[in-house]
Scaffold this active site. Structure first.
Site, PDB file in Angstrom:
ATOM      1  N   HIS A 491     -27.980 -29.740 -23.834  1.00  0.00           N
ATOM      2  CA  HIS A 491     -29.058 -29.717 -22.850  1.00  0.00           C
ATOM      3  C   HIS A 491     -28.961 -30.865 -21.845  1.00  0.00           C
ATOM      4  O   HIS A 491     -29.969 -31.509 -21.546  1.00  0.00           O
ATOM      5  CB  HIS A 491     -30.420 -29.778 -23.559  1.00  0.00           C
ATOM      6  CG  HIS A 491     -30.689 -28.623 -24.454  1.00  0.00           C
ATOM      7  ND1 HIS A 491     -31.620 -28.650 -25.490  1.00  0.00           N
ATOM      8  CD2 HIS A 491     -30.157 -27.376 -24.490  1.00  0.00           C
ATOM      9  CE1 HIS A 491     -31.637 -27.485 -26.109  1.00  0.00           C
ATOM     10  NE2 HIS A 491     -30.757 -26.687 -25.526  1.00  0.00           N
TER      11      HIS A 491
HETATM   12  C1  FAD Z   1     -23.188 -23.777 -25.898  1.00  0.00           C
HETATM   13  C2  FAD Z   1     -24.546 -23.854 -25.231  1.00  0.00           C
HETATM   14  C3  FAD Z   1     -25.676 -23.437 -25.942  1.00  0.00           C
HETATM   15  C4  FAD Z   1     -26.933 -23.507 -25.337  1.00  0.00           C
HETATM   16  N1  FAD Z   1     -28.005 -22.962 -25.980  1.00  0.00           N
HETATM   17  C5  FAD Z   1     -29.180 -22.852 -25.320  1.00  0.00           C
HETATM   18  C6  FAD Z   1     -30.255 -22.105 -25.882  1.00  0.00           C
HETATM   19  O1  FAD Z   1     -30.153 -21.525 -26.975  1.00  0.00           O
HETATM   20  N2  FAD Z   1     -31.411 -22.019 -25.170  1.00  0.00           N
HETATM   21  C7  FAD Z   1     -31.566 -22.647 -23.961  1.00  0.00           C
HETATM   22  O2  FAD Z   1     -32.664 -22.570 -23.387  1.00  0.00           O
HETATM   23  N3  FAD Z   1     -30.570 -23.352 -23.411  1.00  0.00           N
HETATM   24  C8  FAD Z   1     -29.370 -23.435 -24.034  1.00  0.00           C
HETATM   25  N4  FAD Z   1     -28.327 -24.070 -23.441  1.00  0.00           N
HETATM   26  C9  FAD Z   1     -28.568 -24.758 -22.150  1.00  0.00           C
HETATM   27  C10 FAD Z   1     -28.742 -23.818 -20.952  1.00  0.00           C
HETATM   28  O3  FAD Z   1     -27.879 -22.709 -21.035  1.00  0.00           O
HETATM   29  C11 FAD Z   1     -28.519 -24.627 -19.670  1.00  0.00           C
HETATM   30  O4  FAD Z   1     -29.483 -25.662 -19.608  1.00  0.00           O
HETATM   31  C12 FAD Z   1     -28.625 -23.794 -18.391  1.00  0.00           C
HETATM   32  O5  FAD Z   1     -27.772 -22.686 -18.444  1.00  0.00           O
HETATM   33  C13 FAD Z   1     -28.284 -24.675 -17.182  1.00  0.00           C
HETATM   34  O6  FAD Z   1     -28.286 -23.895 -16.012  1.00  0.00           O
HETATM   35  P1  FAD Z   1     -27.652 -24.415 -14.660  1.00  0.00           P
HETATM   36  O7  FAD Z   1     -27.896 -23.369 -13.651  1.00  0.00           O
HETATM   37  O8  FAD Z   1     -28.133 -25.791 -14.390  1.00  0.00           O
HETATM   38  O9  FAD Z   1     -26.079 -24.573 -14.960  1.00  0.00           O
HETATM   39  P2  FAD Z   1     -25.046 -23.460 -15.418  1.00  0.00           P
HETATM   40  O10 FAD Z   1     -25.738 -22.276 -15.992  1.00  0.00           O
HETATM   41  O11 FAD Z   1     -24.041 -24.149 -16.279  1.00  0.00           O
HETATM   42  O12 FAD Z   1     -24.385 -22.961 -14.057  1.00  0.00           O
HETATM   43  C14 FAD Z   1     -23.503 -23.715 -13.272  1.00  0.00           C
HETATM   44  C15 FAD Z   1     -22.511 -22.735 -12.638  1.00  0.00           C
HETATM   45  O13 FAD Z   1     -21.834 -23.375 -11.584  1.00  0.00           O
HETATM   46  C16 FAD Z   1     -20.458 -23.044 -11.651  1.00  0.00           C
HETATM   47  N5  FAD Z   1     -19.721 -24.119 -10.997  1.00  0.00           N
HETATM   48  C17 FAD Z   1     -19.598 -25.394 -11.413  1.00  0.00           C
HETATM   49  N6  FAD Z   1     -18.861 -26.095 -10.528  1.00  0.00           N
HETATM   50  C18 FAD Z   1     -18.525 -25.235  -9.528  1.00  0.00           C
HETATM   51  C19 FAD Z   1     -17.779 -25.374  -8.334  1.00  0.00           C
HETATM   52  N7  FAD Z   1     -17.214 -26.540  -7.988  1.00  0.00           N
HETATM   53  N8  FAD Z   1     -17.612 -24.289  -7.535  1.00  0.00           N
HETATM   54  C20 FAD Z   1     -18.179 -23.097  -7.877  1.00  0.00           C
HETATM   55  N9  FAD Z   1     -18.895 -22.917  -9.008  1.00  0.00           N
HETATM   56  C21 FAD Z   1     -19.077 -23.978  -9.824  1.00  0.00           C
HETATM   57  C22 FAD Z   1     -20.196 -22.946 -13.148  1.00  0.00           C
HETATM   58  O14 FAD Z   1     -19.003 -22.251 -13.422  1.00  0.00           O
HETATM   59  C23 FAD Z   1     -21.451 -22.252 -13.638  1.00  0.00           C
HETATM   60  O15 FAD Z   1     -21.346 -20.857 -13.570  1.00  0.00           O
HETATM   61  C24 FAD Z   1     -27.063 -24.034 -24.014  1.00  0.00           C
HETATM   62  C25 FAD Z   1     -25.923 -24.441 -23.310  1.00  0.00           C
HETATM   63  C26 FAD Z   1     -24.675 -24.346 -23.893  1.00  0.00           C
HETATM   64  C27 FAD Z   1     -23.458 -24.763 -23.107  1.00  0.00           C
END
Ligand code: FAD
Length: 555
Positions: A491
């Site tokens: 997280h």
């Molecule tokens: C293994 C795991 C288990 C988890 N379990 C839970 C759970 O059970 N419940 C829960 O609520 N949360 C859970 N989480 C946390 C939750 O999934 C994250 O907090 C949430 O997905 C974050 O969203 P975000 O949009 O900030 O980032 P992300 O969803 O990570 O999205 C970022 C995106 O940007 C893309 N990206 C990055 N850099 C670039 C670039 N330079 N150019 C183009 N694209 C790029 C990435 O490929 C990715 O697709 C878990 C996370 C993980 C990894």
């Protein structure tokens, strides 16, 4: 269908960097009017993969480089010098396509804290309507706090399907809940309703037994729109700026370098590791860091990459006297039966998260909010610090896991690029357990695990404690065990923190990057503090609210 094609187009209205949990929501919202041309660039590939869609596939995608950035943190002194494994989704849907699917809004206090930190419009009463709008319940259960906008039958708005799996929970989860009750921690039927505190069964983000994500719920239907273009396998290398305004991005796709201009805004949704990395690569960040690496400073913003917060958890591992999920999933015929059940009904253990029971509790009733999050997993497998999640290959004997993490850790780490090379993983310094409060939370959690295991009806089911082991009883021994076995709960947040002061924060309360026009960050990196629970739901909320603000501001 005719779409605009970026190989011929030099400019769009909005560029969204990252098609993860937040980016897919933002893309849907910004393209809804049909007027603005929206380009979504995602470094990873399609989420239409068997192990992404089937819930048990969490164990596979956990360490699959085809869908996962597979980061490693710097050696962490507080964890015996090991490099923690940090999986992050590199696939459409981002980490929401590889996560454990637990859905938790967090505690109202979390958001009131956000507001009290100077972020007007982010208190609980402000964010609740967004939570209601992004959630849809298949089972119709709910209370006054949960009138889901997304679930309204004729609502056109997309929503994440939140599934109540309590009817399918393993019988041992009831024993865990009763033992908690005997210790004075009340049962709540709905962590995401009027009583978010207590113990109960986690709701998960599945639809008809398949993983639901913002890619499936928001983006996929929106891709029919002619004004929305998605480019997969397209990694953004830097944000282009001129006169303190973001003008576009440079990205690589199929070995080609492409530049695109944004007429209205560049929206960074690359997540808590990559959003600060991209800002730093683009010359927006701590001047001393950038100068040391030869990156020209476009705008000094010292908080970029700072304030890193994460939940650090540990499992207490018990050998059981009665059958657990191990007994079903270890033998080959058990796996086959579970597979058949899933194929025929989309139900059973393959449709569930690893974490069935859980809770948000106050270790001391005088606290103003829960300080510990709990998990009960009716199966056992290897320790949380490894790169493997042997969900389909649990231990060959009956076992289960009791786990905890601090809800509101006060340790702060940071993320820093190592060079001007966008392909090099940034250095991650979690700096876990660096405050007295976080150490105290370890002792409190450890005592609670032991108290629960000694309380009926759980106590009668336990043969013995396998880890840490009954011989470890002193605070020093339990802390040492924590240092040896604890791991991230995945997280990480706050590396582009929201706040009013540019010397402490990266974005303001409308998610605009301080000092740079036409640039917003909308993802988990803007959380001022980590929420008390799992971060996916709160990230969807941030995306919905952030998109509303962007649309309102550009009218
Ligand atoms: C293994 C795991 C288990 C988890 N379990 C839970 C759970 O059970 N419940 C829960 O609520 N949360 C859970 N989480 C946390 C939750 O999934 C994250 O907090 C949430 O997905 C974050 O969203 P975000 O949009 O900030 O980032 P992300 O969803 O990570 O999205 C970022 C995106 O940007 C893309 N990206 C990055 N850099 C670039 C670039 N330079 N150019 C183009 N694209 C790029 C990435 O490929 C990715 O697709 C878990 C996370 C993980 C990894």
């Amino acid at each position: 269908m005719l779409k605009f094609n970026t190989s011929h187009v030099e400019a769009v209205d909005y560029i969204i960097v990252g098609g993860g949990t937040a980016g897919c929501v933002v893309a849907e919202r910004l393209s809804a009017s049909g007027r603005d041309r929206v380009l979504l660039l995602e470094a990873g590939g399609s989420d239409q993969r068997f192990w992404v869609r089937v819930p048990i596939g969490y164990g596979r995608t956990f360490n699959d480089p085809a869908v996962n950035w597979m980061y490693e943190a710097e050696p962490e002194a507080s964890l015996g010098g090991v490099r923690s494994y940090w999986p992050r989704g590199k696939v459409l849907g981002g980490s929401g396509s590889i996560n454990a699917m637990v859905y938790a809004r967090g505690q109202p206090r979390d958001y009131d804290d956000w507001r009290e930190l100077g972020n007007s419009g982010w208190g609980w009463s402000d964010v609740l309507p967004h939570f209601q709008a992004i959630e849809s319940r298949g089972d119709g259960v709910g209370d006054g706090e949960r009138t889901s906008g997304g679930a309204v039958a004729n609502s056109a708005r997309p929503a994440l399907r939140i599934t109540d799996v309590s009817a399918q929970a393993h019988p041992l989860v009831r024993a865990y809940i009763e033992a908690c009750g005997a210790l004075g921690y009340p049962f709540t039927p709905d962590f995401n309703g009027a009583q978010p505190e207590g113990v109960g069964i986690y709701q998960i983000t599945t639809r008809n037994g398949l993983r639901d994500s913002t890619a499936t719920a928001w983006l996929r239907p929106a891709l029919r729109r002619r004004n929305l273009q998605l480019l997969l396998d397209s990694q953004v290398l830097r944000i282009e700026c001129a006169a303190r305004r973001a003008t576009g991005v440079r990205y690589t796709r199929g070995g080609q370098m492409v530049s695109v201009r944004a007429n209205k805004a560049v929206v960074l949704c690359a997540g808590s590791v990559n959003s600060p990395q991209l800002l730093q690569l683009s010359g927006i960040g701590p001047a001393s860091l950038l100068q040391g690496l030869g990156i020209p400073v476009i705008h000094e913003l010292s908080a970029v990459g700072r304030n890193l917060q994460d939940h650090l958890g540990i499992s207490y591992f018990y050998r059981s006297r009665v059958p657990t999920l191990n007994n079903r999933l270890y033998p080959w015929w058990g796996k086959a039966a579970a597979g058949l059940q899933y194929a025929l009904t989309r139900r059973g253990p393959l449709s569930m998260s690893v974490n069935q029971g859980g809770g948000f509790i106050r270790s001391d009733p005088s606290l103003r909010a829960p300080d510990l999050q709990l998990y009960f997993n009716p199966a056992s497998y290897t320790s949380s610090r490894t790169r493997t999640r042997r969900l389909m290959n649990p231990d060959p004997f009956p076992g289960f896991l009791l786990s905890f993490n601090s809800c509101r850790p006060t340790s702060r780490g940071h993320i820093a690029v190592r060079s001007a090379d966008p392909q090099q993983q940034p250095a991650i310094f979690p700096n876990y357990l660096s405050t007295e409060q976080d150490l105290q939370d370890v002792y409190k959690g450890a005592r609670l695990m032991r108290a629960l295991a000694a309380t009926e009806p759980l106590a009668a089911l336990i043969d013995h404690e396998m880890q840490p082991g009954a011989a470890k009883t002193s605070e020093a021994e339990l802390l040492q065990d924590f240092r040896e076995r604890a791991g991230t709960v995945f997280h990480p947040v706050s590396t582009c923190m929201m706040g009013p002061a540019p010397d402490h924060a990266v974005v303001d309360a409308r998610l605009r990057v301080h000092g740079i026009a036409g640039l917003r960050v909308i993802d988990a990196s803007i959380f001022p503090t980590v929420t008390s629970g799992n971060t996916n739901g709160p990230t969807v909320m941030v995306a919905d609210k952030g998109a509303s603000m962007l649309l309102a501001d550009s009218e």
